[in-house]
Scaffold this active site. Structure first.
Site, short mmCIF file in Angstrom:
data_model
loop_
_atom_site.label_atom_id
_atom_site.label_comp_id
_atom_site.label_asym_id
_atom_site.label_seq_id
_atom_site.Cartn_x
_atom_site.Cartn_y
_atom_site.Cartn_z
N ASP A 153 8.01 2.17 3.05
CA ASP A 153 6.64 2.71 2.93
C ASP A 153 5.90 1.92 1.86
O ASP A 153 6.00 2.20 0.67
CB ASP A 153 6.67 4.20 2.58
CG ASP A 153 5.26 4.79 2.58
OD1 ASP A 153 4.29 3.99 2.56
OD2 ASP A 153 5.11 6.02 2.60
N HIS A 200 1.15 3.72 -4.00
CA HIS A 200 2.36 3.94 -4.79
C HIS A 200 2.71 2.77 -5.71
O HIS A 200 3.70 2.81 -6.41
CB HIS A 200 3.54 4.25 -3.86
CG HIS A 200 3.22 5.31 -2.85
ND1 HIS A 200 2.98 6.62 -3.21
CD2 HIS A 200 3.04 5.25 -1.50
CE1 HIS A 200 2.70 7.33 -2.13
NE2 HIS A 200 2.73 6.52 -1.07
N ILE A 220 1.11 6.94 -7.60
CA ILE A 220 1.86 8.19 -7.50
C ILE A 220 3.14 7.97 -6.69
O ILE A 220 3.28 6.96 -5.97
CB ILE A 220 1.02 9.34 -6.90
CG1 ILE A 220 0.58 9.01 -5.46
CG2 ILE A 220 -0.20 9.63 -7.78
CD1 ILE A 220 -0.09 10.19 -4.74
N GLY A 250 5.61 11.20 -1.36
CA GLY A 250 6.03 12.58 -1.14
C GLY A 250 7.46 12.63 -0.62
O GLY A 250 8.27 13.49 -1.02
C1 LIG Z 1 2.51 8.82 10.59
C2 LIG Z 1 3.31 8.93 9.35
C3 LIG Z 1 2.54 9.35 8.15
C4 LIG Z 1 3.41 9.37 6.93
C5 LIG Z 1 2.55 9.33 5.69
C6 LIG Z 1 3.05 8.35 4.72
C7 LIG Z 1 2.06 8.13 3.59
C8 LIG Z 1 2.56 8.74 2.36
C9 LIG Z 1 1.69 9.16 1.42
C10 LIG Z 1 2.18 9.92 0.29
O1 LIG Z 1 3.35 10.05 0.07
S1 LIG Z 1 1.01 10.69 -0.71
C11 LIG Z 1 1.99 11.54 -1.93
C12 LIG Z 1 2.52 12.85 -1.46
N1 LIG Z 1 1.49 13.81 -1.21
C13 LIG Z 1 0.80 14.37 -2.20
O2 LIG Z 1 0.96 14.08 -3.38
C14 LIG Z 1 -0.20 15.45 -1.83
C15 LIG Z 1 -0.09 16.65 -2.74
N2 LIG Z 1 -1.00 17.70 -2.32
C16 LIG Z 1 -2.26 17.78 -2.74
O3 LIG Z 1 -2.73 16.98 -3.52
C17 LIG Z 1 -3.09 18.91 -2.19
O4 LIG Z 1 -2.25 19.90 -1.68
C18 LIG Z 1 -4.06 18.44 -1.04
C19 LIG Z 1 -3.28 17.83 0.12
C20 LIG Z 1 -5.07 17.42 -1.60
C21 LIG Z 1 -4.83 19.67 -0.53
O5 LIG Z 1 -5.42 20.30 -1.61
P1 LIG Z 1 -6.86 20.96 -1.44
O6 LIG Z 1 -7.16 21.65 -2.71
O7 LIG Z 1 -7.83 19.98 -0.92
O8 LIG Z 1 -6.56 21.98 -0.27
P2 LIG Z 1 -6.96 23.51 -0.13
O9 LIG Z 1 -8.40 23.68 -0.45
O10 LIG Z 1 -5.97 24.32 -0.89
O11 LIG Z 1 -6.70 23.78 1.41
C22 LIG Z 1 -7.58 23.29 2.42
C23 LIG Z 1 -6.89 23.48 3.76
O12 LIG Z 1 -5.85 22.51 3.90
C24 LIG Z 1 -4.58 23.17 4.02
N3 LIG Z 1 -3.63 22.43 3.17
C25 LIG Z 1 -3.65 22.40 1.83
N4 LIG Z 1 -2.66 21.61 1.38
C26 LIG Z 1 -2.01 21.15 2.47
C27 LIG Z 1 -0.87 20.32 2.64
N5 LIG Z 1 -0.21 19.80 1.61
N6 LIG Z 1 -0.46 20.06 3.89
C28 LIG Z 1 -1.09 20.60 4.95
N7 LIG Z 1 -2.19 21.41 4.85
C29 LIG Z 1 -2.63 21.67 3.62
C30 LIG Z 1 -4.77 24.57 3.51
O13 LIG Z 1 -3.86 25.45 4.12
C31 LIG Z 1 -6.21 24.85 3.87
O14 LIG Z 1 -6.28 25.23 5.23
P3 LIG Z 1 -6.68 26.74 5.58
O15 LIG Z 1 -5.62 27.59 4.93
O16 LIG Z 1 -8.04 26.92 4.97
O17 LIG Z 1 -6.67 26.79 7.07
#
Ligand SMILES: CCCCCCC/C=C/C(=O)SCCNC(=O)CCNC(=O)[C@H](O)C(C)(C)COP(=O)(O)OP(=O)(O)OC[C@H]1O[C@@H](n2cnc3c(N)ncnc32)[C@H](O)[C@@H]1OP(=O)(O)O
Length: 307
Positions: free
Chosen positions: A206, A211, A226, A229
């Site tokens: 990745d 990162h 960062i 995940g």
């Molecule tokens: C095809 C392959 C793809 C692989 C991807 C590879 C790329 C890798 C990238 C990474 O590794 S990034 C590092 C790891 N991830 C993180 O650090 C993310 C950590 N999480 C956050 O920062 C927050 O949770 C967020 C994702 C920014 C969301 O926070 P926010 O405050 O904007 O959300 P809310 O207002 O609380 O909720 C809005 C809405 O979204 C839903 N939701 C919230 N968080 C998540 C989540 N983590 N996953 C899925 N859905 C999420 C939440 O339930 C709300 O929906 P409703 O409840 O209103 O329907």
């Protein structure tokens, strides 16, 4: 400047991905284990040397179950040219990961993958996209399934706010976080990540600059690069294998996690675990900020009665 976001739900959900092959060697499996912190505290660790070395004359190394996620990573690049989707890739965050494991992983393999879009949701300030990848051994035997959720910040609002668009092939997979029990945890495991953790982990495939590149991380809203995940998830599941599975990686049947907050490489991860039948509920906190960064559960194949 990135183009204005475009989300055309009908085009996206009808998209057919190509099949993709993922090949790995024992060296890749060992590098992955080191990337998620195996043997970082102790190079003689009896529980973990088997992931990186032919310990006690074993024929092949053992493979951590979270390596499953690497099999699906090839589809990340597909997002950049998915018909009906234009977004700023620097704002993508990994939201959730669900993994089902159907048999222990061989120490090397040539894996065939089939993928589809399994969900798409308009959250107003973001779009949530789910991709399901099913992985098969060369023999055609089913090996594992990954369902990945990506959170595309700055997109969303592409449907009526009174009736936001939501499509899910598996409605039960909406929220993969876990309700954390109020009781004392069954086990707690604390471990430091290294400042170079993401630079090591990325070598498993990745290469997202979020990162590794300080400038990209800043554009994405972080003070520095960062941690992946999936690296945090790897630390958590390894802690569960140590503390609950008595070191047996093949006890892990399913893994489910929601990434709640970013982790900076070098921070200390505290994994708390609760047992509910054959399910382990877990939560990972960053010690330095006292914040929960990941929560989820794993289901186990069998549990020894003395636990
Ligand atoms: C095809 C392959 C793809 C692989 C991807 C590879 C790329 C890798 C990238 C990474 O590794 S990034 C590092 C790891 N991830 C993180 O650090 C993310 C950590 N999480 C956050 O920062 C927050 O949770 C967020 C994702 C920014 C969301 O926070 P926010 O405050 O904007 O959300 P809310 O207002 O609380 O909720 C809005 C809405 O979204 C839903 N939701 C919230 N968080 C998540 C989540 N983590 N996953 C899925 N859905 C999420 C939440 O339930 C709300 O929906 P409703 O409840 O209103 O329907």
């Amino acid at each position: 400047m990135a183009d204005a976001p475009v989300v055309d739900p009908e085009l996206i959900v009808s998209h057919q991905f190509p099949e993709k092959t993922y090949s790995y060697t024992e060296r890749d499996a060992a590098l992955y284990a080191l990337g998620v912190g195996a043997c970082a505290r102790d190079a003689l660790d009896k529980d973990e040397l088997k992931y990186v070395y032919h310990q006690d004359g074993q024929q092949s190394i053992q493979v951590l179950p979270t390596l499953a996620a690497l099999m699906a990573l090839g589809y990340t690049s597909e997002l950049a040219h998915l018909p009906g989707l234009q977004f700023d890739q620097r704002l993508l965050l990994h939201g959730q990961q669900f993994i089902e494991i159907y048999k222990p992983f061989p120490s090397s393999g040539c894996i065939q993958n089939k993928a589809c879009i399994s969900g798409l949701h308009d959250k107003g300030k973001a779009t949530i996209l789910e991709i399901e990848v099913t992985s098969y051994e060369e023999s055609g035997e089913l090996l594992c399934m990954n369902r990945m959720t990506v959170y595309l910040r700055g997109t969303g609002g592409f449907s009526k706010s009174s009736h936001p668009y939501s499509y899910s092939k598996n409605p039960a997979s909406k929220n993969l976080s876990a309700k954390i029990p109020k009781s004392q945890p069954f086990a707690v495991y604390e471990e430091c990540t290294q400042p170079s953790q993401a630079l090591l982990y990325r070598l498993s495939g990745d290469y997202n600059p979020l990162h590794s590149d300080p400038m990209i991380a800043e554009i994405a809203g972080f003070s520095r690069p960062i941690l992946h995940g999936l690296c945090t998830l790897g630390f958590a599941v390894r802690a569960i294998i140590r503390c609950v599975c008595r070191g047996d990686p093949n006890m892990i049947k399913t893994i489910s996690g929601r990434f709640l907050l970013h982790v900076y490489p070098g921070e200390t991860l505290i994994t708390e675990m609760w047992l509910e039948g054959s399910r382990v509920i877990f939560q990972v906190k960053v010690k330095e900020r006292n914040r929960a960064v990941l929560s989820g559960f794993t289901d186990l194949n069998r549990l020894t009665s003395s636990l």
